[in-house]
Design a protein around this motif. Structure first.
Motif, PDB file in Angstrom:
ATOM      1  N   CYS A 106       0.739  -1.340  -0.149  1.00 29.63           N
ATOM      2  CA  CYS A 106      -0.053   0.097  -0.022  1.00 29.63           C
ATOM      3  C   CYS A 106       0.998   1.317  -0.030  1.00 29.63           C
ATOM      4  CB  CYS A 106      -1.018  -0.108   1.314  1.00 29.63           C
ATOM      5  SG  CYS A 106      -1.706  -1.525   1.493  1.00 29.63           S
ATOM      6  N   GLY A 107       2.029   1.256  -0.664  1.00 30.97           N
ATOM      7  CA  GLY A 107       2.759   2.353  -0.523  1.00 30.97           C
ATOM      8  C   GLY A 107       3.675   2.378   0.447  1.00 30.97           C
ATOM      9  N   ASN A 108       3.778   1.646   1.518  1.00 33.95           N
ATOM     10  CA  ASN A 108       4.541   1.595   2.575  1.00 33.95           C
ATOM     11  C   ASN A 108       5.215   0.274   2.618  1.00 33.95           C
ATOM     12  OD1 ASN A 108       2.371   0.135   3.449  1.00 33.95           O
ATOM     13  ND2 ASN A 108       2.293   1.345   5.539  1.00 33.95           N
ATOM     14  N   ASN A 109       4.989  -0.838   1.902  1.00 33.62           N
ATOM     15  CA  ASN A 109       5.663  -1.967   2.107  1.00 33.62           C
ATOM     16  C   ASN A 109       5.880  -2.375   0.415  1.00 33.62           C
ATOM     17  OD1 ASN A 109       6.070  -4.555   2.361  1.00 33.62           O
ATOM     18  ND2 ASN A 109       4.633  -4.840   4.042  1.00 33.62           N
ATOM     19  N   MET A 110       7.335  -2.189   0.163  1.00 34.30           N
ATOM     20  CA  MET A 110       7.722  -2.597  -1.280  1.00 34.30           C
ATOM     21  C   MET A 110       7.740  -3.939  -1.538  1.00 34.30           C
ATOM     22  SD  MET A 110       7.163   0.238  -2.463  1.00 34.30           S
ATOM     23  CE  MET A 110       7.644   0.134  -4.042  1.00 34.30           C
ATOM     24  N   SER A 111       7.976  -4.852  -0.336  1.00 33.23           N
ATOM     25  CA  SER A 111       8.384  -6.108  -0.465  1.00 33.23           C
ATOM     26  C   SER A 111       7.279  -6.918  -1.177  1.00 33.23           C
ATOM     27  CB  SER A 111       8.713  -6.930   0.760  1.00 33.23           C
ATOM     28  OG  SER A 111       7.637  -6.793   1.682  1.00 33.23           O
ATOM     29  N   ALA A 112       6.167  -6.449  -1.275  1.00 34.07           N
ATOM     30  CA  ALA A 112       4.903  -7.412  -1.935  1.00 34.07           C
ATOM     31  C   ALA A 112       4.444  -6.697  -3.108  1.00 34.07           C
ATOM     32  CB  ALA A 112       3.681  -7.076  -1.003  1.00 34.07           C
ATOM     33  N   PRO A 113       4.260  -7.550  -4.348  1.00 30.66           N
ATOM     34  CA  PRO A 113       3.644  -6.949  -5.531  1.00 30.66           C
ATOM     35  C   PRO A 113       2.302  -6.321  -5.419  1.00 30.66           C
ATOM     36  CG  PRO A 113       3.529  -9.390  -5.445  1.00 30.66           C
ATOM     37  CD  PRO A 113       4.096  -8.883  -4.359  1.00 30.66           C
ATOM     38  N   ARG A 155       0.486  -3.892  12.512  1.00 31.56           N
ATOM     39  CA  ARG A 155       1.035  -3.337  11.189  1.00 31.56           C
ATOM     40  C   ARG A 155       0.334  -3.857  10.020  1.00 31.56           C
ATOM     41  NH1 ARG A 155       6.001  -4.459  12.761  1.00 31.56           N
ATOM     42  NH2 ARG A 155       6.024  -6.369  11.510  1.00 31.56           N
ATOM     43  N   ALA A 156       0.013  -5.105   9.853  1.00 34.23           N
ATOM     44  CA  ALA A 156      -0.701  -5.868   8.886  1.00 34.23           C
ATOM     45  C   ALA A 156      -1.974  -5.099   8.620  1.00 34.23           C
ATOM     46  CB  ALA A 156      -0.640  -7.155   8.894  1.00 34.23           C
ATOM     47  N   SER A 157      -2.553  -5.050   9.810  1.00 27.24           N
ATOM     48  CA  SER A 157      -3.998  -4.165   9.647  1.00 27.24           C
ATOM     49  C   SER A 157      -4.037  -2.958   9.296  1.00 27.24           C
ATOM     50  CB  SER A 157      -4.615  -4.452  11.244  1.00 27.24           C
ATOM     51  OG  SER A 157      -5.877  -3.943  11.054  1.00 27.24           O
ATOM     52  N   GLU A 158      -3.000  -2.243   9.626  1.00 27.15           N
ATOM     53  CA  GLU A 158      -2.877  -0.608   9.214  1.00 27.15           C
ATOM     54  C   GLU A 158      -2.660  -0.668   7.594  1.00 27.15           C
ATOM     55  OE1 GLU A 158      -3.488   1.982  10.574  1.00 27.15           O
ATOM     56  OE2 GLU A 158      -3.918   0.842  12.416  1.00 27.15           O
ATOM     57  N   ASN A 159      -1.963  -1.612   7.037  1.00 25.92           N
ATOM     58  CA  ASN A 159      -1.627  -1.919   5.586  1.00 25.92           C
ATOM     59  C   ASN A 159      -2.823  -2.119   5.125  1.00 25.92           C
ATOM     60  OD1 ASN A 159       0.988  -1.246   5.669  1.00 25.92           O
ATOM     61  ND2 ASN A 159       1.555  -3.426   5.769  1.00 25.92           N
ATOM     62  N   ILE A 160      -3.860  -2.963   5.702  1.00 26.63           N
ATOM     63  CA  ILE A 160      -5.253  -3.093   5.132  1.00 26.63           C
ATOM     64  C   ILE A 160      -6.143  -2.232   5.046  1.00 26.63           C
ATOM     65  CG2 ILE A 160      -7.029  -4.950   4.969  1.00 26.63           C
ATOM     66  CD1 ILE A 160      -4.438  -5.918   4.112  1.00 26.63           C
ATOM     67  N   LYS A 161      -6.123  -1.518   6.255  1.00 23.82           N
ATOM     68  CA  LYS A 161      -6.861  -0.022   5.985  1.00 23.82           C
ATOM     69  C   LYS A 161      -6.349   0.973   5.095  1.00 23.82           C
ATOM     70  CE  LYS A 161      -7.482  -0.696  11.160  1.00 23.82           C
ATOM     71  NZ  LYS A 161      -6.987  -0.384  12.629  1.00 23.82           N
ATOM     72  N   ALA A 162      -5.102   1.052   4.698  1.00 23.79           N
ATOM     73  CA  ALA A 162      -4.662   1.894   3.698  1.00 23.79           C
ATOM     74  C   ALA A 162      -4.988   1.204   2.299  1.00 23.79           C
ATOM     75  CB  ALA A 162      -3.132   1.911   3.614  1.00 23.79           C
TER      76      ALA A 162
END
Length: 232
Positions: free
Chosen positions: A2-9, A91-98
């Protein structure tokens, strides 16, 4: 992711057959990717719904001897009293919210978004729905559990989703996430949100996987929670 985690496509996406007025964000299980679930949803697609199946970042997983694999957060054990990766789950939950916020920016209001997942992904979808201020259309939780369940109902009391609808599905022959965990999770959910809005479906002989009957139930749930808008 989501823009803050570049390790996932970028997520696997099944676009709506016409203008998308609703979306399903579905999270895969440990060691998997979003591609298989995107294929599954392509088989039950609804014309006005967009399906987004993100891929978890790769990380070492304690449960699997610290092997690197796609995982939303670390898993220390599968027993009921195993320690949990609280920081990783949050942390993962915040990525999903994004990711939900991104769809809102794309023009789909959050109350027209269903969050869902299988196994670890289902666990994350339940946790996220109970801790977000984004009002969701519902949650599809397959073969999973509620992580950090001891932190509720404090978090749920402040949730925007106290009245959301939940479809929880579990095979009664699941050797990885025991059927009893599913039952206990449903009971816990009934204490956190309106019990009448929780549907628990069990599938005889189903191991830790999905089945066609289950996917039909998922489609019906999505159709009910995300009906076409009258001017479509």
């Amino acid at each position: 992711m989501c823009g803050n985690n570049m390790s996932a496509p970028l997520p696997a996406i099944v676009p709506a057959a016409r203008k998308a007025t609703a979306a399903v964000i579905f999270l895969h299980g440990l060691g998997d990717t979003g591609h298989g679930w995107a294929e599954a949803f392509a088989g039950i697609r609804i014309p006005h719904v967009k399906y987004i199946c993100p891929h978890a970042p790769t990380m070492p997983v304690t449960l699997n001897m610290r092997m690197n694999m796609p995982s939303w957060f670390d898993i220390y054990g599968l027993s009921a009293n195993a320690n949990e990766d609280e920081a990783g789950i949050k942390r993962a939950s915040e990525n999903i919210k994004a990711l939900i916020d991104q769809e809102v920016k794309n023009g789909i209001p959050s109350h027209r978004i269903i969050l869902g997942g299988f196994s670890q992904g289902g666990a994350l979808s339940l946790y996220t729905a109970l801790t977000t201020q984004q009002k969701l259309a519902g949650v599809v939780a397959l073969s999973c559990w509620l992580p950090l369940h001891k932190s509720f109902p404090q978090a749920a009391a402040n949730s925007a989703n106290k009245d959301m609808h939940v479809l929880q599905c579990h095979g009664d022959a699941d050797p990885l996430v025991p059927y009893a965990f599913g039952i206990q999770t449903a009971e816990k959910m009934k204490a956190l949100i309106s019990p009448a809005n929780i549907t628990f479906k069990s599938y005889r002989g189903l191991p830790h996987s999905a089945c066609p009957e289950e996917m039909v139930d998922v489609k019906r749930f999505i159709e009910k929670q995300l009906p076409p808008i009258s001017d479509e």
